[in-house]
Design an enzyme around this catalytic site. Sequence first.
Site, mmCIF file in Angstrom:
data_model
loop_
_atom_site.group_PDB
_atom_site.id
_atom_site.type_symbol
_atom_site.label_atom_id
_atom_site.label_comp_id
_atom_site.label_asym_id
_atom_site.label_seq_id
_atom_site.Cartn_x
_atom_site.Cartn_y
_atom_site.Cartn_z
ATOM 1 N N PRO A 126 0.817 -1.190 0.000
ATOM 2 C CA PRO A 126 0.000 0.000 0.000
ATOM 3 C C PRO A 126 0.844 1.230 0.000
ATOM 4 O O PRO A 126 1.798 1.357 0.760
ATOM 5 C CB PRO A 126 -0.718 -0.102 1.324
ATOM 6 N N GLU A 127 0.489 2.121 -0.848
ATOM 7 C CA GLU A 127 1.049 3.457 -0.794
ATOM 8 C C GLU A 127 -0.087 4.364 -0.328
ATOM 9 O O GLU A 127 -1.151 3.887 0.048
ATOM 10 C CB GLU A 127 1.593 3.864 -2.170
#
Length: 267
Positions: A2-3
């Site tokens: 996840p960014e």
Amino acid sequence: MPELPEVETIKLQLQKHILNKTIKDVHIIDSRLIKGISPRRFAAQVKEKRIRDVFRRGKVLIIKLDEGLFLTFHLRISGWIMVSAQEEKCARVVFILADKKRMTFCDARALGEIRLAGDWRALPFIQSMGPEPLTLNVEEFIQLCAQRKAKIKPLLMTQTFLAGIGNIYAQEALFCAGIHPERSAYSLTKRELGKLHQCLITVLRCAIEKKGSSISTFRHTDGENGDFASCFKVYQRKDQECSRCQAAIQREIIGGRGTYFCPQCQK
DNA sequence: AATGGGACCTGCGCGC
DNA sequence: TGCGCGCAGGTCCCAT
């Protein structure tokens, strides 16, 4: 996995579904993910606390509980969070909520981490974190890049420089701005930095709107996929045609990470 | 300050 | 089918 856009998506969904619910129990399936406190103490502290708020800083998801306690989640590469009534694949830590639903921290590679903090801002990783890209204005961004000799792509991914950008969005933003990932930050003109700033915001906002990118294991809290992967212009597009100039997208290792870019229109 | 390598972990797809 | 290898959305720690 996840960014910023993926964590933001999870945050919005959790706000909708778990706010004001009480954590009745915690099942720690893999205690390696609980950092800075013994698993036993962790479970005891969290039990019977109500979820008061959910927010994000960089790639970290933060849940405010009663009595000034905060849960922090870092999903690292392969983590995701599910809210459901059933057992989930790759479940590492399960929070049983008062309505019998479960918030499950899932993680294929078990590199993620969960902490319990009184003062979340004092956690080292958060304390040293750079500004949020979505609230940083262009002058501040230019200031930040001044005199930085590092290659722009690894620099964008450095969390102490800017919070929340990772390997996908750094590449997509650089393509959008027409900047080669190996350019030194201080070699970029004001005009180029202005464009990059604008591209970062555009790409991140668009990805949030599409509810993130689902590569490999990433899912929303309800198991649905994010839709941004179909918008990738360079990421995972080696040898495919550039959408701007038809040159073949290239892949190289830059700063130790696989990096895709258009050799013709990123200068 | 910047860069490179290894460590932490597991699973997938690919070529042979 | 089985096996080895490369690859993976992240970060820390150490050495140069």
